[in-house]
Scaffold this motif. Structure first.
Motif, PDB file in Angstrom:
ATOM      1  N   ASN A  72       5.628  18.431 -32.324  1.00 26.06           N
ATOM      2  CA  ASN A  72       6.405  17.608 -33.237  1.00 26.06           C
ATOM      3  C   ASN A  72       6.147  16.124 -32.982  1.00 26.06           C
ATOM      4  N   GLU A  73       6.155  15.732 -31.734  1.00 26.85           N
ATOM      5  CA  GLU A  73       5.882  14.334 -31.402  1.00 26.85           C
ATOM      6  C   GLU A  73       4.489  13.913 -31.868  1.00 26.85           C
ATOM      7  N   PHE A  74       3.499  14.781 -31.665  1.00 25.83           N
ATOM      8  CA  PHE A  74       2.147  14.445 -32.096  1.00 25.83           C
ATOM      9  C   PHE A  74       2.092  14.272 -33.611  1.00 25.83           C
ATOM     10  N   VAL A  75       2.768  15.120 -34.358  1.00 33.01           N
ATOM     11  CA  VAL A  75       2.771  15.024 -35.829  1.00 33.01           C
ATOM     12  C   VAL A  75       3.405  13.701 -36.260  1.00 33.01           C
ATOM     13  N   ILE A  76       4.487  13.309 -35.604  1.00 40.72           N
ATOM     14  CA  ILE A  76       5.129  12.024 -35.923  1.00 40.72           C
ATOM     15  C   ILE A  76       4.176  10.866 -35.622  1.00 40.72           C
ATOM     16  N   ILE A  77       3.522  10.918 -34.477  1.00 42.41           N
ATOM     17  CA  ILE A  77       2.577   9.864 -34.091  1.00 42.41           C
ATOM     18  C   ILE A  77       1.411   9.811 -35.071  1.00 42.41           C
ATOM     19  N   ALA A  78       0.848  10.969 -35.409  1.00 39.95           N
ATOM     20  CA  ALA A  78      -0.270  11.013 -36.354  1.00 39.95           C
ATOM     21  C   ALA A  78       0.157  10.478 -37.718  1.00 39.95           C
ATOM     22  N   GLY A  79       1.383  10.777 -38.131  1.00 37.99           N
ATOM     23  CA  GLY A  79       1.884  10.269 -39.408  1.00 37.99           C
ATOM     24  C   GLY A  79       1.957   8.757 -39.427  1.00 37.99           C
ATOM     25  N   LYS A  80       2.437   8.168 -38.332  1.00 36.31           N
ATOM     26  CA  LYS A  80       2.519   6.706 -38.250  1.00 36.31           C
ATOM     27  C   LYS A  80       1.121   6.086 -38.264  1.00 36.31           C
ATOM     28  N   ILE A  81       0.192   6.703 -37.558  1.00 36.01           N
ATOM     29  CA  ILE A  81      -1.182   6.209 -37.551  1.00 36.01           C
ATOM     30  C   ILE A  81      -1.767   6.263 -38.966  1.00 36.01           C
ATOM     31  N   MET A  82      -1.542   7.364 -39.668  1.00 37.26           N
ATOM     32  CA  MET A  82      -2.056   7.495 -41.037  1.00 37.26           C
ATOM     33  C   MET A  82      -1.425   6.458 -41.966  1.00 37.26           C
ATOM     34  N   GLU A  83      -0.144   6.197 -41.778  1.00 38.65           N
ATOM     35  CA  GLU A  83       0.534   5.174 -42.577  1.00 38.65           C
ATOM     36  C   GLU A  83      -0.150   3.816 -42.392  1.00 38.65           C
ATOM     37  N   LEU A  84      -0.469   3.477 -41.146  1.00 39.69           N
ATOM     38  CA  LEU A  84      -1.105   2.189 -40.868  1.00 39.69           C
ATOM     39  C   LEU A  84      -2.554   2.163 -41.342  1.00 39.69           C
ATOM     40  N   ILE A  85      -3.245   3.285 -41.236  1.00 41.74           N
ATOM     41  CA  ILE A  85      -4.613   3.357 -41.767  1.00 41.74           C
ATOM     42  C   ILE A  85      -4.587   3.121 -43.275  1.00 41.74           C
ATOM     43  N   TRP A  86      -3.606   3.706 -43.953  1.00 39.30           N
ATOM     44  CA  TRP A  86      -3.505   3.515 -45.404  1.00 39.30           C
ATOM     45  C   TRP A  86      -3.263   2.038 -45.735  1.00 39.30           C
TER      46      TRP A  86
END
Length: 113
Positions: free
Chosen positions: A81-95
């Motif tokens: 769950n923590e990894f999914v949250i972290i990956a989501g934030k990274i994707m948000e910033l990449i976008w």
């Protein structure tokens, strides 16, 4: 347009700083938790262990750490769950970077896709 390019560089630096601050933050997995076992985990550490110990298996030490983390059912769910949250934030910033590049490239005639 040099002014737009400068604003773009500054915005990129800001986004990069936001990302690094987020990765350096403590995760919700604290030392008092059963899986924390007295340790405090940073978002960057969780991302790193998942990427290089589970997803790519590029590092044997990180693979062992990942296997230890997910060996018990609560650990598997919580770390995933923590990894999914972290990956989501990274994707948000990449976008945000993708959008920034689009604006700078289209407004300054630097190039086209």
């Amino acid at each position: 347009n040099p002014a737009l390019e400068q604003v773009g560089k500054e915005r990129f630096a800001y986004i990069r700083n936001v990302l690094n601050r987020f990765l350096d933050q403590d995760s919700i997995i604290g030392p008092e938790s059963e899986i924390g076992k007295g340790r405090l985990f940073k978002n960057r550490e969780i991302m790193d262990i998942f990427l290089y110990g589970a997803l790519s298996h590029a590092n044997a030490t990180k693979k062992r750490i990942f296997d230890e983390w997910v060996s018990a059912p609560p650990g598997r769910a919580i770390f995933t769950n923590e990894f999914v949250i972290i990956a989501g934030k990274i994707m948000e910033l990449i976008w945000e970077i993708v959008e920034l590049n689009y604006v700078v490239m289209n407004r300054s005639n630097v190039g086209k896709w």
